[in-house]
Write a protein that holds these residues in place. Structure first.
Motif, short mmCIF file in Angstrom:
data_model
loop_
_atom_site.label_atom_id
_atom_site.label_comp_id
_atom_site.label_asym_id
_atom_site.label_seq_id
_atom_site.Cartn_x
_atom_site.Cartn_y
_atom_site.Cartn_z
N ILE A 37 0.84 -1.21 0.00
CA ILE A 37 0.00 0.00 0.00
C ILE A 37 0.87 1.26 0.00
CG2 ILE A 37 -1.56 1.38 1.46
CD1 ILE A 37 -3.00 -1.32 2.11
N GLN A 38 1.93 1.25 0.82
CA GLN A 38 2.80 2.43 0.84
C GLN A 38 3.51 2.60 -0.50
OE1 GLN A 38 2.71 4.69 3.30
NE2 GLN A 38 1.17 3.39 4.26
N LEU A 39 3.91 1.49 -1.12
CA LEU A 39 4.55 1.59 -2.44
C LEU A 39 3.53 2.11 -3.47
CD1 LEU A 39 7.24 1.13 -3.90
CD2 LEU A 39 6.50 -1.20 -4.40
N GLY A 40 2.29 1.71 -3.31
CA GLY A 40 1.23 2.26 -4.17
C GLY A 40 1.08 3.76 -3.99
N HIS A 41 1.22 4.22 -2.74
CA HIS A 41 1.19 5.68 -2.49
C HIS A 41 2.32 6.36 -3.29
CE1 HIS A 41 -1.70 4.82 0.49
NE2 HIS A 41 -1.06 5.12 1.60
N LEU A 69 7.74 6.37 0.60
CA LEU A 69 8.85 5.47 0.28
C LEU A 69 9.56 5.03 1.56
CD1 LEU A 69 10.75 4.08 -1.77
CD2 LEU A 69 12.10 6.20 -1.80
N ALA A 70 9.79 5.97 2.46
CA ALA A 70 10.47 5.64 3.72
C ALA A 70 9.63 4.62 4.51
CB ALA A 70 10.71 6.90 4.53
N LYS A 71 8.32 4.78 4.49
CA LYS A 71 7.46 3.82 5.21
C LYS A 71 7.52 2.45 4.53
CE LYS A 71 4.62 7.57 6.93
NZ LYS A 71 3.30 8.21 7.10
N HIS A 72 7.44 2.46 3.20
CA HIS A 72 7.57 1.21 2.47
C HIS A 72 8.88 0.50 2.83
CE1 HIS A 72 8.00 -1.57 -0.90
NE2 HIS A 72 9.17 -1.02 -1.14
N GLN A 73 9.97 1.25 2.82
CA GLN A 73 11.28 0.65 3.10
C GLN A 73 11.35 0.13 4.54
OE1 GLN A 73 13.59 4.11 1.82
NE2 GLN A 73 14.34 2.98 0.04
N GLY A 74 10.74 0.87 5.47
CA GLY A 74 10.73 0.42 6.86
C GLY A 74 9.94 -0.87 7.02
N ILE B 49 7.80 5.12 -11.99
CA ILE B 49 7.65 4.16 -10.88
C ILE B 49 6.51 3.19 -11.13
CG2 ILE B 49 7.22 3.91 -8.39
CD1 ILE B 49 8.38 6.81 -8.10
N GLY B 50 5.39 3.72 -11.61
CA GLY B 50 4.22 2.89 -11.85
C GLY B 50 4.33 2.04 -13.11
N ASP B 51 5.31 2.35 -13.96
CA ASP B 51 5.42 1.65 -15.24
C ASP B 51 6.21 0.35 -15.15
OD1 ASP B 51 3.98 3.62 -16.52
OD2 ASP B 51 5.76 4.74 -17.15
N PHE B 52 7.00 0.22 -14.11
CA PHE B 52 7.78 -1.02 -13.95
C PHE B 52 7.06 -1.91 -12.94
CE2 PHE B 52 10.77 1.54 -16.15
CZ PHE B 52 11.61 0.64 -16.81
N ASP B 53 6.98 -3.20 -13.25
CA ASP B 53 6.17 -4.09 -12.43
C ASP B 53 6.87 -4.57 -11.16
OD1 ASP B 53 3.99 -3.94 -14.07
OD2 ASP B 53 4.62 -5.64 -15.33
N ARG B 54 8.18 -4.77 -11.25
CA ARG B 54 8.90 -5.33 -10.11
C ARG B 54 8.98 -4.33 -8.97
NH1 ARG B 54 13.71 -9.23 -11.62
NH2 ARG B 54 14.39 -8.34 -9.63
N PHE B 55 8.77 -4.82 -7.75
CA PHE B 55 8.81 -3.93 -6.59
C PHE B 55 10.20 -3.33 -6.41
CE2 PHE B 55 5.61 -7.23 -5.14
CZ PHE B 55 4.53 -6.48 -5.57
N ASP B 56 11.24 -4.14 -6.68
CA ASP B 56 12.58 -3.59 -6.46
C ASP B 56 12.90 -2.52 -7.50
OD1 ASP B 56 12.69 -5.50 -8.45
OD2 ASP B 56 14.52 -6.47 -7.73
N LYS B 58 10.59 -0.50 -8.75
CA LYS B 58 9.84 0.68 -8.28
C LYS B 58 10.64 1.40 -7.19
CE LYS B 58 5.25 -1.46 -8.98
NZ LYS B 58 4.69 -0.67 -10.08
N GLU B 59 11.26 0.60 -6.32
CA GLU B 59 12.03 1.22 -5.25
C GLU B 59 13.28 1.93 -5.79
OE1 GLU B 59 12.80 -1.24 -1.87
OE2 GLU B 59 14.06 0.30 -0.92
N ARG B 60 13.98 1.28 -6.72
CA ARG B 60 15.17 1.92 -7.30
C ARG B 60 14.82 3.28 -7.93
NH1 ARG B 60 16.25 -3.85 -9.46
NH2 ARG B 60 18.14 -4.46 -8.36
N LEU B 61 13.71 3.30 -8.66
CA LEU B 61 13.31 4.54 -9.32
C LEU B 61 12.90 5.59 -8.29
CD1 LEU B 61 11.29 2.85 -12.19
CD2 LEU B 61 13.50 4.00 -12.42
N SER B 62 12.22 5.13 -7.23
CA SER B 62 11.78 6.06 -6.18
C SER B 62 12.98 6.65 -5.46
CB SER B 62 10.92 5.33 -5.15
OG SER B 62 9.83 4.68 -5.77
#
Lengths: 225, 225
Positions: A37-41, A69-74, B49-56, B58-62
């Motif tokens: 959910i946080q990553l969706g945010h 993002l910080a919440k997602h990472q936590g 961020i929303g265009d790439f499916d993998r969570f990792d 999304k995090e790298r881009l964020s």
């Protein structure tokens, strides 16, 4: 546009209050959902940065994305600390969350931003409330993580400014906000994932509390919830 | 697709080197352009961020977006420290930067990400190089700010992985990368905004250095520049 019927505003207090502590989410499942959910945010806010023209709006949205993002990472760190598989936990939660993000996207950036404010407010309240029923070594830490700044004041600044420009904007957004509540509570039911014998019945009064907080958020914007 | 003719790779060393210090950007104009470019990075990465499916991914881009946001904020602070008007300085720089971001957007997320990697690499190199000609109380601080981590390694990880999946992806991206260089150097000419009597002539050799760095970036991905 479908408008869900909500309880009359004053009725929240007359319902037997069931505390969030009566619900018992599975920790890893909870953490996976919360992290997704946080990553969706982050995704929603990230895509909105380019949609607003003012530089200060872009910055407000970027800052809010950074907080999410910080919440997602936590949360990912909490899953890994428990030797869980963060990607798998999040993937298991993805389908309803992705669907939800699609159907709650607005047709204009302003609608999408109100949508984010309304839905992330409800979902974050739910996630924070549920931390009370997590194991005692986990709940308070996650509650503190999720309760940290979400950049809400910057988002409220944008919404207030745009609503003040045109009364019709406000009345349209109020209607849009009412629809979002219904969609969000459907997702919330999935997020709760109650392992309690009372199942879904225990959830209803919890939602009443969420709606009361939602109503306060809409009131703050001068919108009728 | 137009492919600009570039100098042969080995020729960079035979050109009379003109240091960036021969160019003299106006500080406030420089800071406004740099701040607008970094905010553009945030917008581009945010939308990806929303265009790439993998969570990792999304995090790298964020994370990369967060680094660009910090640079943007640092540059805005520098403008305000000089009693400048950050919004105005950025607005004056916006039209060519917005146009550039539109024409360098790819048709797929992967093309857009390569585009970001190539164009942000060139522009950031240019901005960092130009700090040498800023006043001595400003240049080193801005150079250090812009030289900080940009999240590049995470972006390279994604590009390398996707290129390794399919050779055709790599050869298409190589061609796309060549087109981007031409577009970027046009914007770069505007960014430089030379106040030097020699005007645009002084810029050409600087670009040769930029292209050498670009070639190294493409080589690292196994793409022919």
């Amino acid at each position: 546009m479908e408008i869900p019927r909500l309880r009359a505003r004053g009725s929240a207090r007359s319902v037997t209050r069931v505390e969030f502590t009566d619900l018992h989410p599975d920790p890893e499942s909870y953490l996976g959902r919360a992290a997704r959910i946080q990553l969706g945010h982050v995704e929603t806010l990230g895509s909105l940065i380019g949609d607003f023209d003012r530089f200060d709006d872009k910055e407000r949205l970027s800052v809010a994305a950074g907080f999410a993002l910080a919440k997602h990472q936590g949360l990912v760190a909490e899953i890994e600390r428990r030797d869980g598989d963060a990607a798998r936990s999040m993937a298991e939660a993805s389908a309803p969350i992705d669907h939800f993000r699609r159907i709650t996207r607005g047709e204009t950036p302003l609608e999408s931003l109100l949508s984010f404010h309304v839905t992330s407010g409800l979902l974050d309240d739910l996630l924070i409330g549920l931390t009370a029923s997590l194991p005692s070594d986990l709940g308070p830490r996650v509650g503190s993580l999720l309760g940290a700044d979400a950049g809400t004041s910057g988002i409220v600044d944008i919404l207030e400014r745009e609503i003040s420009v045109d009364r019709r904007t406000g009345s349209f957004l109020a209607m849009w906000g009412r629809r979002l509540v219904g969609d969000t509570l459907l997702l919330a039911r999935d997020v709760v994932d109650v392992h309690d014998a009372r199942g879904g019945d225990a959830v209803e009064p919890v939602f009443t509390e969420l709606i009361a907080a939602h109503t306060r958020r809409m009131d703050a914007l001068g919108l009728t919830a």
